[in-house]
Design an enzyme around this catalytic site. Structure first.
Site, PDB file in Angstrom:
ATOM      1  N   ASP A   1       0.826  -1.205   0.000  1.00  0.00           N
ATOM      2  CA  ASP A   1       0.000   0.000   0.000  1.00  0.00           C
ATOM      3  C   ASP A   1       0.865   1.264   0.000  1.00  0.00           C
ATOM      4  O   ASP A   1       1.853   1.350   0.746  1.00  0.00           O
ATOM      5  CB  ASP A   1      -0.869  -0.018   1.278  1.00  0.00           C
ATOM      6  CG  ASP A   1      -1.866   1.113   1.333  1.00  0.00           C
ATOM      7  OD1 ASP A   1      -2.782   1.120   0.497  1.00  0.00           O
ATOM      8  OD2 ASP A   1      -1.732   1.991   2.215  1.00  0.00           O
TER       9      ASP A   1
ATOM     10  N   GLU B   1       1.266  -0.563  -5.061  1.00  0.00           N
ATOM     11  CA  GLU B   1       0.345   0.520  -5.370  1.00  0.00           C
ATOM     12  C   GLU B   1       1.203   1.709  -5.747  1.00  0.00           C
ATOM     13  O   GLU B   1       1.680   2.466  -4.888  1.00  0.00           O
ATOM     14  CB  GLU B   1      -0.548   0.878  -4.170  1.00  0.00           C
ATOM     15  CG  GLU B   1      -1.667   1.809  -4.597  1.00  0.00           C
ATOM     16  CD  GLU B   1      -2.208   2.711  -3.501  1.00  0.00           C
ATOM     17  OE1 GLU B   1      -3.211   3.391  -3.744  1.00  0.00           O
ATOM     18  OE2 GLU B   1      -1.619   2.751  -2.406  1.00  0.00           O
TER      19      GLU B   1
HETATM   20  C1  NOJ Z   1      -4.395   3.101  -0.669  1.00  0.00           C
HETATM   21  C2  NOJ Z   1      -5.574   2.215  -0.441  1.00  0.00           C
HETATM   22  O1  NOJ Z   1      -5.879   1.551  -1.637  1.00  0.00           O
HETATM   23  C3  NOJ Z   1      -6.685   3.099   0.054  1.00  0.00           C
HETATM   24  O2  NOJ Z   1      -7.906   2.409   0.096  1.00  0.00           O
HETATM   25  C4  NOJ Z   1      -6.294   3.633   1.404  1.00  0.00           C
HETATM   26  O3  NOJ Z   1      -7.283   4.524   1.850  1.00  0.00           O
HETATM   27  C5  NOJ Z   1      -4.950   4.370   1.340  1.00  0.00           C
HETATM   28  N1  NOJ Z   1      -3.971   3.676   0.593  1.00  0.00           N
HETATM   29  C6  NOJ Z   1      -4.380   4.560   2.712  1.00  0.00           C
HETATM   30  O4  NOJ Z   1      -3.907   3.360   3.218  1.00  0.00           O
END
Ligand code: NOJ
Length: 566
Positions: A233, A293
């Site tokens: 993430d 991500e």
């Molecule tokens: C990316 C995640 O996909 C999202 O859902 C989240 O709110 C943020 N990172 C914070 O962790």
């Protein structure tokens, strides 16, 4: 960090924008045309656990619910599931605020339930990928509770604490991607702490070696439990400029009414790559995959995430693809060519829990099912690893709340009405026509969209013309077709403004993919002879789409996937 394409709002660019260790994961049976690590031929499927299947009827999905649907996933043709955070959490950000990295939130089950799920998945040749949240913890994590307790606490330096510029003034101008300042004052110790996301998600200080050691150990804990990798993430945000330079301010305001900033000093700092190399070293000991991500603006940025020696992320997610928000052959051609020129194996994503579903982003309101098939025909036949999002395979619609008091996602409450939050893309999976779409017997945590009567797994399994049947056909073809798995990507008829066409060529085998991105019938002639082929025969087609020799006729938004014949 995210670039959320909202429906019906003018362009709002928010700048936030098993077996156990040591055992090998049973690889799903695919054509192994060449030596490939398992994740290159795999199809991944993202599960938002709150919304997938509720086994204990409390209105929220859980791990046993996921386990009960493994046969469905296997039959669909999925090789790996990525479960978004299911760890103990106050759920401020629905699990992305972790208060214990080495356990399961009781709302989702227990560690024993996880082990059961992992074992059952492994028996079906399905790998389990968890979501690792390295950038921040919950403010209820014991590390943060200790950190905030005094300036001299053992964990003080595990987070980012700074003095304000003056009374009531945060240390600098950095903004939280979820609105407001990225700094929250803590009266107990008279300092501010930094949070890229909500105040309840304080950022870890990755410059502290103790943080790195503890977090690397978290990944080992799960690898030893049979996890086949992680989706990482918010890796862009791991580091911040220690000198806290102000970010440059750009013209305009975002959906929260904040100035728009260029995150020059708190995003994609070079130090991120040291951490990724370290995490990769650990992952390699377990034959695991790291999916990132990564919100990249161009291929140079994407390449950095693969690492100089391909020693960082195997699958940095290509959100560049999700930035093409119209059915434009030219725009897709450009992105596909760019991704194919990158230094690592491509990853393709068209929907996830943070962005409006592809069904609505590309749908024209009249031919959405046809367009959903078109998009499947595209991203499941490209050279690379696709990551599906639950419900996409049945044509689930984004269903945003209509009233502020219905909103669950805090950014929706804060940004209402310009930013409605992410509830719309997180609604319960539509299993059948029964009450609550068969997701739960209790009232679901988010309302079930009315479309469950027409778009659900049970009905679509019976309908050979459904979106689901189409997904199943393409996934089945992909699994055994060497050209689709390993073939090079050769764009064809590149000047065609309506039809996106390409060939996937592996040795002497080739597949022709022809996608009509327009609402009019199209007839396309190919110069197949120059590639050593004479004609195409349909493998998967929609409606009346068909080939006669080297001419392909397509219905509006039609798909033709065919074998090329010499
Ligand atoms: C990316 C995640 O996909 C999202 O859902 C989240 O709110 C943020 N990172 C914070 O962790």
């Amino acid at each position: 960090m995210f670039d959320r394409k909202r429906i019906g709002t003018c362009a709002i660019t928010v700048l936030w924008l098993l077996c156990l260790a040591g055992c090998s994961h049973t690889p799903a049976k695919t054509a192994q045309a060449e030596e490939h690590p398992w994740w290159q031929h795999a199809v991944f499927y993202e599960i938002y656990p709150r919304s997938f299947a509720d086994s204990n009827n409390d209105g929220v999905g859980d791990l046993n619910g996921i386990a009960s649907k493994l046969d469905y996933l296997k039959e669909l043709g999925v090789d790996a599931i990525w479960i978004t955070p299911c760890f103990p959490s106050p759920q401020v950000d629905f699990g992305y605020d972790v208060s214990d990295y080495e356990n399961i939130d009781p709302m989702y089950g227990t560690l024993a339930d996880f082990d059961h799920l992992a074992k059952e998945a492994n028996q079906r040749g399905i790998h389990v990928i968890l979501d690792f949240v390295p950038n921040h913890t919950s403010d209820q994590h014991p590390w943060f509770l200790d950190s905030e307790s005094s300036r001299t606490s053992a964990h003080r330096d595990w987070y980012i604490w700074r003095d304000g510029k003056g009374p009531g003034q945060p240390p600098n101008n950095w903004l939280s991607t979820f609105g407001g300042s990225a700094w929250t004052y803590n009266p107990k110790t008279g300092q501010y702490y930094y949070h890229y996301f909500y105040p309840q998600q304080p950022d870890l200080n990755w410059r502290n070696p103790a943080v790195k050691d503890a977090m690397f150990d978290v990944t080992r804990f799960w690898y030893k439990r049979g996890v086949a990798g992680f989706r990482l993430d918010a890796v862009d945000a791991l580091f911040e400029d220690p000198n806290l330079h102000d970010n440059p301010v750009l013209p305009g305001k975002n959906a929260f009414g904040d100035p728009i900033e260029q995150n020059k000093y708190n995003d994609k700092l070079p130090e991120v790559h040291d951490v990724l190399r370290g995490l990769r070293k650990v992952a390699d000991q377990y034959n695991a995959v790291l999916i990132g991500e990564t919100w990249t603006d161009n291929i140079e940025q994407l390449n950095r995430y693969y690492g100089h020696d391909n020693d960082e992320l195997q699958l940095p997610m290509d959100f560049l693809f999700t930035t093409v928000n119209r059915l434009s052959p030219a725009a897709f051609r450009k992105q596909i060519a760019a991704v194919n020129s990158a230094s690592g194996w491509p990853t393709f994503v068209i929907s996830n829990h943070d962005i409006v579903r592809s069904y609505d982003r590309y749908g024209d309101g009249q031919h959405n099912d046809q367009i959903a098939k078109l998009m499947a025909g595209l991203y499941l036949t490209l050279r690379g690893t696709p990551i599906m999002y639950y419900g996409e395979e049945i044509g689930m619609k984004t269903t945003p709340p209509t009233r502020r008091d219905e909103v669950q996602d805090p950014i929706g409450r804060r940004g209402w009405p310009r930013e409605k939050g992410r509830d719309g893309e997180r609604t319960p999976m539509q299993w059948d026509e029964s009450v609550n779409a068969g997701f739960s017997r209790a009232k679901p945590w988010l309302p079930v969209p009315p479309t469950y009567k027409t778009h659900n797994v049970a009905d679509e399994l019976k309908d050979p013309d459904s979106v689901l049947s189409f997904y199943k056909q393409v996934l089945a073809l992909r699994r055994t077709n060497e050209a689709l798995l390993d073939g090079s990507y050769i764009p064809l008829n590149e000047d065609d403004p309506n039809v996106l066409s390409y060939m996937r060529l592996y040795k002497d085998q080739a597949v022709l993919v022809v996608l009509n991105m327009s609402g009019a019938e199209q007839k396309v002639t190919f110069e197949l002879g120059s590639h050593g082929f004479s004609s195409a025969t349909g493998l998967i087609t929609t409606g009346n789409s068909a080939a006669t020799g080297s001419v392909v006729t397509l219905e509006p938004f039609g798909v033709f996937i065919g074998q090329l014949v010499k």
